[in-house]
Enzyme design. Structure first.
Site, PDB file in Angstrom:
ATOM      1  N   GLY A  16       0.812  -1.213   0.000  1.00 56.82           N
ATOM      2  CA  GLY A  16       0.000   0.000   0.000  1.00 56.82           C
ATOM      3  C   GLY A  16       0.841   1.257   0.000  1.00 56.82           C
ATOM      4  O   GLY A  16       0.313   2.358  -0.116  1.00 56.82           O
ATOM      5  N   CYS A  33      10.047 -11.217   9.165  1.00 60.20           N
ATOM      6  CA  CYS A  33       8.847 -11.154   8.324  1.00 60.20           C
ATOM      7  C   CYS A  33       9.195 -11.474   6.875  1.00 60.20           C
ATOM      8  O   CYS A  33       8.490 -12.243   6.208  1.00 60.20           O
ATOM      9  CB  CYS A  33       8.204  -9.776   8.441  1.00 60.20           C
ATOM     10  SG  CYS A  33       6.674  -9.603   7.506  1.00 60.20           S
ATOM     11  N   CYS A  38       5.424  -2.377  11.761  1.00 55.84           N
ATOM     12  CA  CYS A  38       3.992  -2.264  11.469  1.00 55.84           C
ATOM     13  C   CYS A  38       3.097  -2.545  12.664  1.00 55.84           C
ATOM     14  O   CYS A  38       2.019  -1.969  12.783  1.00 55.84           O
ATOM     15  CB  CYS A  38       3.622  -3.163  10.289  1.00 55.84           C
ATOM     16  SG  CYS A  38       3.773  -4.931  10.597  1.00 55.84           S
TER      17      CYS A  38
END
Length: 380
Positions: A29, A120, A217
Site C-alpha cells: 500500500g 517477516c 507495522c
C-alpha cells in the site's frame, strides 16, 4: 548455421513477451510497491497484486504510517484499480503472530534487540507469499525493496541498492539462493526516492506523496514496551538496577523499559561518571549498568548464517569482508572465521558500540556492492 529464434529477454529476465509473463507483486500500500506494480503493468506484464493482512486491521484503521494496515490495503486496491490488474488480500494474521510477533516479544524479554522486519521477510513474505505466487503460476515475484539482483557467473547475486540512503540489504540478508532465483527488485537501480515518487505521479497513483512508514507495522508510534507489555505482562515486573561490580544502584519498573546502550532516564543520578545499560537480565529482573567502555565490541558470535558467496563458506579459514551490525551504520571492515556452515566468529577491525544479541550481522564484499548474506548475533 541455423538461425536462433529465441526471443530476447524481457526486463524481468524471461525469454518471452511481457504479456506472457505473470508476476505477483507484493503490495504493502506504500509508494514503493505501488510503483513496481504500476511500472510492470504499463510494460504489459500479467500483473497480480497481493497484499498481506498481517494483524488486526480493525485496530490499524486509525493508524497511519505502518505497512499492511487497513488504510494501506485500501490504497493497494486503488492502485490495482487505476492500473487495471487483479488484487487479492490474504489473511496472514495467525502466521505473522506465530512467526514474527511472538518471537519479537520473547527475544526482547531475553535481553536481545530483535529485528522483526527481517523475520517477516524470511518467514512470511519470501516463504509463504512466495509459495502463493508459485501456486498462482507466476513466473516471478516482485517487491518494492531497495536492493539489486544481478546475474553473476554462478547465477543471481544480491547487491546493495544504487541509493545508499535507501538500501535495504540489512533487512534482506536471509534471502536464499532459491528465493533470489524467483524474486525481482525493480527499484534497486534508482538514484533516489524522489525518482520513485516521480514515477508514481507519472502513473497517476494516489499514493505518490504518501509518507514512508517509520515504525515496525505492529508497534504503533515506536512504543515497543507497550506492545510487549500487552503480549507478556511479566515484562513489567520491577527489579534492581545493578552496577557490573554488584552494587545495587536503584530500582526499575520492568526490564522492557530499557535498551542496551541507554544512558538517559536511568534514575540513578548523582554519580561521578556516566553509566550505560550494558546488559538486561530478565530472569533476575536486573538492569545491569557500567562504563561506556563495556559497550565496545570487537568479537561478534554469529549463527543461523545464510551464505550467498560463490565458494563454500567453509572453504577458507578466514574471509576478509565488511559487515554491518546495525541497519543505521555503514559496513565496517572485519574478518569472518567460519565455525560451521551456519556459525562463525566475526572480528571487527574497529570495535563498535552497542552490538546487541538479536540483531543481524550482514556480510558485504569490500570491493563491490555484493552481499554475501549474514547471520544473527547471539550471546556466545
Amino acid at each position: 548455421m541455423p538461425l536462433d529464434h529465441t526471443p530476447p529477454l524481457n526486463s524481468l529476465g524471461f525469454a518471452k513477451a511481457p504479456a506472457d509473463t505473470r508476476v505477483v507483486v507484493a503490495m504493502s500500500g506504500g509508494v514503493d510497491s505501488s510503483v513496481v506494480a504500476a511500472m510492470l503493468a504499463e510494460e504489459g506484464y500479467d500483473v497480480v497484486g497481493v497484499t498481506l493482512q498481517l494483524y488486526d486491521h480493525g485496530a490499524a484503521l486509525a493508524k497511519k504510517g505502518a505497512c499492511c494496515a487497513g488504510l494501506d490495503i485500501h490504497d493497494a486496491r486503488r492502485v490495482a484499480e487505476t492500473m487495471g490488474f487483479p488484487h487479492y488480500v490474504l489473511d496472514y494474521e495467525n502466521v505473522f503472530k506465530d512467526a514474527v510477533i511472538d518471537e519479537f516479544a520473547d527475544s526482547y524479554l531475553g535481553g536481545a534487540t530483535p529485528v522483526p522486519c527481517i523475520r517477516c521477510n524470511e518467514r512470511v513474505k519470501f516463504k509463504d507469499l512466495l509459495e502463493t505466487a508459485k501456486d498462482l503460476e507466476a513466473d516471478c515475484m516482485a517487491t518494492g525493496h531497495y536492493i539489486q539482483r544481478k546475474m553473476g557467473a554462478q547465477g543471481p547475486e544480491l547487491h546493495s541498492a544504487a541509493d545508499a540512503n535507501r538500501d535495504q540489504s540489512y533487512f534482506l540478508f536471509s534471502t536464499t539462493p532459491r528465493q533470489l532465483d524467483y524474486l525481482r527488485f525493480p527499484l534497486g537501480h534508482l538514484a533516489s526516492k524522489a525518482d520513485t515518487r516521480a514515477l508514481a505521479a507519472k502513473y497517476g497513483l494516489s499514493v505518490a506523496m504518501k509518507p514512508d512508514s517509520q515504525d515496525i507495522c505492529f508497534v504503533p508510534n515506536g512504543d515497543y514496551a507497550a506492545v510487549i507489555r500487552k503480549l507478556r505482562p511479566e515484562a513489567s515486573d520491577p527489579g534492581d538496577i545493578v552496577h557490573v561490580d554488584g552494587r545495587v544502584l536503584g530500582t526499575h519498573e520492568g526490564v522492557i523499559n530499557y535498551t542496551i546502550g541507554q544512558r538517559r532516564g536511568l534514575g540513578i543520578g548523582g554519580l561521578a561518571d556516566p553509566l550505560y545499560v550494558v546488559k538486561l537480565d530478565p530472569e533476575a529482573k536486573q538492569v545491569v549498568v557500567g562504563p561506556k567502555a563495556m559497550l565496545s565490541t570487537r568479537t561478534v558470535p554469529v549463527r543461523e548464517i545464510n551464505w550467498l558467496g560463490d565458494d563454500d563458506l567453509m572453504s577458507r579459514p578466514e574471509w576478509h569482508i565488511a559487515v554491518r551490525v546495525r541497519s543505521t551504520r555503514p559496513p565496517t571492515d572485519a574478518i569472518l572465521r567460519p565455525i560451521s556452515a551456519t556459525e562463525a566468529e566475526v572480528e571487527l577491525l574497529t570495535p563498535e558500540e552497542g552490538v546487541s544479541p538479536g540483531q543481524a550481522c550482514v556480510f558485504y564484499d569490500t570491493d563491490s556492492s555484493r552481499i554475501y548474506g549474514g547471520g544473527w548475533i547471539h550471546k556466545g
